[in-house]
Design an enzyme around this catalytic site. Structure first.
Site, PDB file in Angstrom:
ATOM      1  N   CYS A 107      -2.070  -0.718   0.042  1.00 44.12           N
ATOM      2  CA  CYS A 107      -1.159  -0.341   1.117  1.00 44.12           C
ATOM      3  C   CYS A 107       0.253  -0.443   0.866  1.00 44.12           C
ATOM      4  O   CYS A 107       0.846   0.605   0.194  1.00 44.12           O
ATOM      5  CB  CYS A 107      -1.536  -1.248   2.516  1.00 44.12           C
ATOM      6  SG  CYS A 107      -1.183  -0.047   4.081  1.00 44.12           S
ATOM      7  N   HIS A 200      -7.371  -0.934   2.660  1.00 41.56           N
ATOM      8  CA  HIS A 200      -7.275  -2.434   2.585  1.00 41.56           C
ATOM      9  C   HIS A 200      -8.889  -2.643   2.126  1.00 41.56           C
ATOM     10  O   HIS A 200      -9.831  -3.044   3.043  1.00 41.56           O
ATOM     11  CB  HIS A 200      -7.155  -2.900   3.844  1.00 41.56           C
ATOM     12  CG  HIS A 200      -5.508  -3.032   4.064  1.00 41.56           C
ATOM     13  ND1 HIS A 200      -4.628  -3.844   3.919  1.00 41.56           N
ATOM     14  CD2 HIS A 200      -4.677  -2.104   5.150  1.00 41.56           C
ATOM     15  CE1 HIS A 200      -3.401  -3.735   4.201  1.00 41.56           C
ATOM     16  NE2 HIS A 200      -3.693  -2.420   4.872  1.00 41.56           N
ATOM     17  N   GLU A 202      -9.500  -5.750   1.110  1.00 38.59           N
ATOM     18  CA  GLU A 202      -9.499  -6.937   1.281  1.00 38.59           C
ATOM     19  C   GLU A 202      -9.813  -7.420   2.757  1.00 38.59           C
ATOM     20  O   GLU A 202     -10.473  -8.428   3.228  1.00 38.59           O
ATOM     21  CB  GLU A 202      -8.131  -7.775   0.885  1.00 38.59           C
ATOM     22  CG  GLU A 202      -7.079  -7.693   1.831  1.00 38.59           C
ATOM     23  CD  GLU A 202      -6.303  -6.632   1.989  1.00 38.59           C
ATOM     24  OE1 GLU A 202      -5.195  -6.298   2.587  1.00 38.59           O
ATOM     25  OE2 GLU A 202      -6.909  -5.289   1.531  1.00 38.59           O
TER      26      GLU A 202
END
Length: 263
Positions: A107, A200, A202
């Site tokens: 990001c 993202h 994660e």
């Protein structure tokens, strides 16, 4: 930060955001979220450290030499900002690039990597992208790209997004390897040592839902944007496992060791 002990691999998270209360209470902080996503279950195989670059904490030259790879996190700050720590981060990323250290940008990290290496970033003309987004993987990229060896990577993957900035122009030598109907540069590579991902990999859905709550409280997003994002989250799932395998494959050079199979 002194490195101790014997590990087969060492990685550092360059944390560009401060821990939210939710992530701190549920996960113990963003560092734990990243290690859970990109680290190995066998802790003795590798060591992960964190440098809170948002607070001015950076590795020195001697520490850089000891790491196999770096991950730059997301951030509420603008990658094109002139804050001292952002400028220092850009200098560090230029150094890592010159050393051919592996760097994964997520990001904000994706955008600041682009900026540091000569590209351009800025506000998206189409506004916020929050929620789930289908990302198309480019198949005809150069042979040096690591994804070429991951033959089972699907042509499209869904990822969690939360950004209002984007890459406008890539650095010299960079190559787009994923795009979406909203963002032209969802993923880019430079050689085999730089990888930027706009989404993202994660994030879990609960982290995004809490982030939506906070953005609403700050009047940063409109209610309709939040509602649409939550609706998609209720009926779809991100391809987190596959994205995380891609990130691990990049960081650890184990392309064939991380076959990506969409469930």
């Amino acid at each position: 930060m002194e490195l101790e002990g014997e590990y087969k691999r060492r990685y550092a998270l360059l944390l560009a955001a401060r821990d939210s209360e939710y992530v701190k209470n549920v996960y113990g902080g963003y560092f734990n979220v990243f290690v859970a996503a990109f680290g190995e279950e066998e802790e003795e195989e590798e060591r992960w450290d964190v440098y809170r670059v948002v607070d001015g904490e950076f590795p020195d030259v001697n520490e850089i030499q000891g790491y196999d790879g770096f991950v730059v996190s997301g951030s509420p700050y603008d990658a094109y900002g002139e804050d001292n720590w952002i400028l220092e981060l850009c200098c560090l990323l230029q150094t890592l690039d010159s050393m051919h250290k592996k760097v994964l940008g997520i990001c904000f990290g994706h955008q600041v990597l682009c900026r540091a290496l000569g590209g351009k970033v800025g506000k998206s003309n189409s506004g916020w992208d929050i929620g789930l987004r289908k990302v198309n993987i480019v198949k005809d990229f150069s042979p040096c790209s690591f994804l070429e060896t991951m033959a089972e990577t699907p042509p499209a993957l869904t990822i969690i997004e939360c950004h209002q900035d984007e890459v406008w122009e890539l650095p010299t030598g960079a190559e787009v390897i994923a795009f979406s109907d909203k963002t032209g540069v969802e993923m880019f590579v430079i050689g085999d040592h730089i990888l930027g991902i706009q989404g993202h990999p994660e994030y879990s859905k609960d982290i995004l839902n809490n982030l939506i709550d906070r953005l609403l409280c700050q009047d940063s997003i409109e209610t309709e944007v939040a509602k649409e994002a939550r609706t998609k989250l209720e009926i779809e799932e991100p391809d987190r496992k596959c994205w995380q395998e891609i990130c691990k494959a990049f960081l650890k050079g184990l392309w064939n060791g991380y076959p990506c199979i969409k469930q």
